[in-house]
Write a protein that holds these residues in place. Structure first.
Motif, PDB file in Angstrom:
ATOM      1  N   PHE A 106       8.163  13.212  -5.111  1.00 45.22           N
ATOM      2  CA  PHE A 106       7.133  14.049  -5.716  1.00 45.22           C
ATOM      3  C   PHE A 106       5.752  13.608  -5.260  1.00 45.22           C
ATOM      4  N   THR A 107       4.801  14.519  -5.356  1.00 47.43           N
ATOM      5  CA  THR A 107       3.409  14.199  -5.036  1.00 47.43           C
ATOM      6  C   THR A 107       2.776  13.448  -6.202  1.00 47.43           C
ATOM      7  N   VAL A 108       2.086  12.354  -5.883  1.00 47.52           N
ATOM      8  CA  VAL A 108       1.423  11.553  -6.908  1.00 47.52           C
ATOM      9  C   VAL A 108       0.018  12.118  -7.135  1.00 47.52           C
ATOM     10  N   THR A 109      -0.253  12.596  -8.346  1.00 47.17           N
ATOM     11  CA  THR A 109      -1.565  13.163  -8.659  1.00 47.17           C
ATOM     12  C   THR A 109      -2.452  12.179  -9.409  1.00 47.17           C
ATOM     13  N   GLU A 110      -1.842  11.129  -9.983  1.00 46.19           N
ATOM     14  CA  GLU A 110      -2.612  10.114 -10.698  1.00 46.19           C
ATOM     15  C   GLU A 110      -1.809   8.823 -10.737  1.00 46.19           C
ATOM     16  N   GLY A 116       1.017  -0.750 -18.124  1.00 48.48           N
ATOM     17  CA  GLY A 116       0.794   0.302 -19.097  1.00 48.48           C
ATOM     18  C   GLY A 116       0.063   1.492 -18.533  1.00 48.48           C
ATOM     19  N   GLY A 117      -0.349   1.415 -17.264  1.00 49.21           N
ATOM     20  CA  GLY A 117      -1.067   2.522 -16.646  1.00 49.21           C
ATOM     21  C   GLY A 117      -0.192   3.745 -16.462  1.00 49.21           C
ATOM     22  N   LYS A 118      -0.819   4.906 -16.494  1.00 50.70           N
ATOM     23  CA  LYS A 118      -0.089   6.171 -16.373  1.00 50.70           C
ATOM     24  C   LYS A 118       0.033   6.597 -14.911  1.00 50.70           C
ATOM     25  N   ILE A 119       1.164   7.206 -14.612  1.00 46.01           N
ATOM     26  CA  ILE A 119       1.393   7.816 -13.310  1.00 46.01           C
ATOM     27  C   ILE A 119       1.819   9.255 -13.559  1.00 46.01           C
ATOM     28  N   ARG A 120       1.283  10.161 -12.773  1.00 46.90           N
ATOM     29  CA  ARG A 120       1.676  11.563 -12.889  1.00 46.90           C
ATOM     30  C   ARG A 120       2.140  12.070 -11.534  1.00 46.90           C
ATOM     31  N   PHE A 121       3.254  12.795 -11.565  1.00 41.66           N
ATOM     32  CA  PHE A 121       3.835  13.365 -10.358  1.00 41.66           C
ATOM     33  C   PHE A 121       3.880  14.885 -10.491  1.00 41.66           C
ATOM     34  N   ASP A 122       3.700  15.558  -9.376  1.00 43.70           N
ATOM     35  CA  ASP A 122       3.849  17.014  -9.297  1.00 43.70           C
ATOM     36  C   ASP A 122       5.134  17.285  -8.513  1.00 43.70           C
ATOM     37  N   ARG A 140       0.839  -1.210   0.000  1.00 43.31           N
ATOM     38  CA  ARG A 140       0.000   0.000   0.000  1.00 43.31           C
ATOM     39  C   ARG A 140       0.869   1.253   0.000  1.00 43.31           C
ATOM     40  N   ALA A 141       1.980   1.202   0.720  1.00 44.93           N
ATOM     41  CA  ALA A 141       2.853   2.377   0.825  1.00 44.93           C
ATOM     42  C   ALA A 141       3.539   2.718  -0.486  1.00 44.93           C
ATOM     43  N   VAL A 142       3.715   1.722  -1.377  1.00 44.98           N
ATOM     44  CA  VAL A 142       4.415   1.994  -2.632  1.00 44.98           C
ATOM     45  C   VAL A 142       3.479   2.116  -3.829  1.00 44.98           C
ATOM     46  N   THR A 143       2.184   1.813  -3.646  1.00 44.84           N
ATOM     47  CA  THR A 143       1.279   1.845  -4.800  1.00 44.84           C
ATOM     48  C   THR A 143       0.052   2.728  -4.616  1.00 44.84           C
ATOM     49  N   GLU A 144      -0.294   3.115  -3.408  1.00 46.44           N
ATOM     50  CA  GLU A 144      -1.470   3.961  -3.206  1.00 46.44           C
ATOM     51  C   GLU A 144      -1.034   5.420  -3.121  1.00 46.44           C
ATOM     52  N   PRO A 145      -1.595   6.274  -3.978  1.00 44.02           N
ATOM     53  CA  PRO A 145      -1.120   7.660  -4.078  1.00 44.02           C
ATOM     54  C   PRO A 145      -1.007   8.402  -2.756  1.00 44.02           C
ATOM     55  N   HIS A 201      -0.422   7.288   0.181  1.00 44.36           N
ATOM     56  CA  HIS A 201       0.719   6.802   0.964  1.00 44.36           C
ATOM     57  C   HIS A 201       2.039   7.089   0.249  1.00 44.36           C
ATOM     58  N   LEU A 202       2.071   6.842  -1.042  1.00 41.91           N
ATOM     59  CA  LEU A 202       3.289   7.057  -1.831  1.00 41.91           C
ATOM     60  C   LEU A 202       3.724   8.518  -1.773  1.00 41.91           C
ATOM     61  N   SER A 203       2.765   9.420  -1.797  1.00 41.08           N
ATOM     62  CA  SER A 203       3.081  10.853  -1.792  1.00 41.08           C
ATOM     63  C   SER A 203       3.738  11.308  -0.496  1.00 41.08           C
ATOM     64  N   ARG A 204       3.578  10.519   0.572  1.00 39.71           N
ATOM     65  CA  ARG A 204       4.132  10.918   1.865  1.00 39.71           C
ATOM     66  C   ARG A 204       5.643  10.723   1.939  1.00 39.71           C
TER      67      ARG A 204
END
Length: 299
Positions: free
Chosen positions: A44-48, A54-60, A30-35, A37-40
């Motif tokens: 970078f902050t995970v926005t998507e 093939g899924g997209k990930i977006r970081f701020d 959960r800590a490495v795949t849920e936005p 938790h990952l954002s903490r």
């Protein structure tokens, strides 16, 4: 806490860090795949995060830019990897690859983290940065507050030595030889320039004028400045037997973003080939002294 290891796979540098965690794979997953938790703990902050192959990930990045990634491996509670796109206008040759592997271990698990990249001279910066991030990840899974952290200069420079990134190279040129050092430093370009004497009053170093002492070595006789562009470049003649023999060139750029990237070169003619060994020794020591001086500055 295990130290990062640096290897090379298919010509690309690879950092590997193992971390024993006192929690089962399910919680660490959960800590490495849920936005949220990952954002903490991630840089970078995970926005998507579309958690599928093939899924997209977006970081701020918090500075007005958005970074994108693509999920490249996915096995729930076992493996998760993604490639981060090389931003337009940068020197990155290809995508970076970040990978998490979770191995059950007693009542907890072993996290095996790897980062594949191109910039070998940035490896110490990445290694020390990921150590701080994984400390924060451990706090997340321990349900402890995450303290803001930043790679300390001592840790960074220890990795420079550990990875052999403080050594120079020698290459042949059409006119002779070139000794080259490249090193990631721990303070910004402007700070390094000032420490080197680039802001010497009243106008700083000038073409045709003397070279600030910090840019020189007692074992390499210096002539006059041949080129200067504050705070990024200073070049001067070095002399042998009272005559110009080649050039010494200091160049500073932004590097990994954790500090300045220094490229120092010295050229020489074939008849002074014996000076190559001296140059390797002299400039390694001079750059090490500069790095030590920078470590002593307040952040």
């Amino acid at each position: 806490m295990s130290k990062a290891k640096l290897t090379t796979v298919e010509g690309r540098p690879v950092l590997r860090i193992e971390r024993r965690l006192a929690h089962p794979p399910k919680k660490v997953w959960r800590a490495v795949t849920e936005p949220e938790h990952l954002s903490r703990w991630y840089p970078f902050t995970v926005t998507e995060l579309d958690l599928r192959l093939g899924g997209k990930i977006r970081f701020d990045d918090g500075q007005g830019s958005t970074l994108e990634a693509v999920v490249t491996e996915l096995e729930p509670q076992r493996r998760f990897a993604f490639s981060t796109n090389a931003p337009a206008g940068t020197s990155r040759e290809s995508d970076d690859l970040v990978r998490f592997e979770l191995q059950p271990l007693d009542a907890g698990c072993l996290l095996v983290f790897t980062h594949v990249f191109d910039d070998r001279y940035g490896a110490a910066s990445y290694a020390s940065g990921w150590q701080v991030c994984l400390d924060a990840l451990e706090a997340v899974v321990d349900d402890r507050p995450v303290e803001a952290g930043y790679p300390v200069a001592e840790m960074h420079d220890a990795y420079v030595e550990r990875f052999g990134l403080d050594s120079g190279t020698v290459s042949e040129t059409a006119d002779g030889w070139l000794v080259r050092f490249e090193r990631q430093l721990t303070r910004p370009v402007e700070t390094v320039w000032a420490v080197l004497g680039g802001q010497t009053p009243p106008r700083g170093p000038q073409v045709g004028g003397p070279v600030p002492q910090a840019f020189t070595s007692d074992e390499v006789a210096s002539g006059t400045v041949t080129s200067v562009k504050a705070p990024a470049l200073l070049e001067y003649e070095w002399q042998s037997r009272g005559r110009a023999a080649g050039r010494v060139r200091w160049e500073l750029s932004s590097g990994t973003g954790h500090g300045a990237r220094l490229v120092l070169t010295q050229t020489g003619p074939n008849e002074l080939a014996a000076e190559r060994s001296r140059a390797l020794k002299v400039w390694k020591a001079r750059i090490a002294a500069l790095a030590e001086q920078l470590r002593g500055l307040p952040r």
